[in-house]
Design an enzyme around this catalytic site. Sequence first.
Site, short mmCIF file in Angstrom:
data_model
loop_
_atom_site.label_atom_id
_atom_site.label_comp_id
_atom_site.label_asym_id
_atom_site.label_seq_id
_atom_site.Cartn_x
_atom_site.Cartn_y
_atom_site.Cartn_z
N PRO A 153 0.79 -1.24 0.00
CA PRO A 153 0.00 0.00 0.00
C PRO A 153 0.82 1.28 0.00
O PRO A 153 0.79 2.05 0.97
CB PRO A 153 -0.83 -0.13 1.28
CG PRO A 153 0.05 -0.93 2.20
CD PRO A 153 0.85 -1.87 1.33
N CYS A 154 1.50 1.56 -1.11
CA CYS A 154 2.29 2.79 -1.16
C CYS A 154 1.40 4.03 -1.18
O CYS A 154 1.87 5.14 -0.93
CB CYS A 154 3.24 2.78 -2.36
SG CYS A 154 2.43 2.45 -3.92
N HIS A 155 0.09 3.83 -1.42
CA HIS A 155 -0.82 4.99 -1.37
C HIS A 155 -0.96 5.50 0.07
O HIS A 155 -1.43 6.61 0.29
CB HIS A 155 -2.20 4.62 -1.93
CG HIS A 155 -2.88 3.48 -1.23
ND1 HIS A 155 -2.58 2.16 -1.49
CD2 HIS A 155 -3.84 3.46 -0.27
CE1 HIS A 155 -3.34 1.37 -0.73
NE2 HIS A 155 -4.10 2.13 0.03
#
Lengths: 185, 155
Positions: A153-155
């Site tokens: 989850p780089c968001h």
Amino acid sequence: MTISQDVDRRFRDAAADLGLIDVGYDVVESPIGPLFVAVSTEGLAQLSFHPQERDLERLAAFAGPRVLRSSRSVDLVRRELDEYFEQRRRAFDLTLDLRGLPPFTISVLGALAKVPFGETTTYKTLAERVGRPRAARAVGTVMNRNRIPIILPCHRVVGSTGDLVGYGGGLDKKLALLQLEGALP
Amino acid sequence: MMHAVAIPPFERFYEEQRSEVMGLLRRRLGRERADDAFQETFLRALQAYGRLDHGEHLRAWILTIARNVAIDTVRRTRPSEELVEPGSEDGLAAYEELAPLTDGLPPKERAAVVLRYGYDLSYDQIASALGSSADAARQATSTGVRRIRRRRTLP
């Protein structure tokens, strides 16, 4: 000579069922646009908002040449993504194929995977968690090159001041994902 | 230095060859039986694809697999009728060049000899095209060659 869709589909399904492919890929529809999904024998190898012409060659180079479009191969990933976008899933149970990535990248992605649904962290915090407190910029590069966004989850990683900063798939997508997770006011 | 032709991802190979393979199978088997034979052809190819050494002669390779699947299909469905000998309708030069020598050989030996000496394939590749082991491919090739020699020395 045209091949009927039925004949084509039957071949692709049989290939997946018989375990004859190294990488199966397909496009999965989602509320934030179509997603290119590729699954190798080791696990999920790629998820992209904007697939590139050379992706098939790149996948073949590290996972084997039997790369085939196959809806069946991505069934599990599709189901978990559907559940996530329908707010019925907060964490993914998927094995990931991270072969070929350098050790620093793998340790950063490992720390990233632990950032929970609905929360955000900063590049600096992630750098501290992998024992490289001054490597915030390098962490940013790892996020930018993340081959498996959403699942990794780089968001959920934002700037120290709370700016969204950037996103490989486009800032609108980062915003949509954080809104879906209720991470934004 | 020579570089071997890279093996393309199977999807690209499949997209490039499937139409011609289907054409060949429909001519040999008719529309109905061609559909099953099509699947069989590309599954056999997939089985062997990971063992290929390079990406050369892929068209000749897949057409040979298709011809063998067609022969097997005819054999299964009409065991009493004589097999239709593979012709040179696909315009494969090596195949045609070797025809005077290989005409009349049993189909498997003929295919093995053509693939070995016409297309320079390895025994592993020939084995996958014929759906047999590498040893059986080697055996079929040498039996075929012996048969040709014998024929040529006899009056």
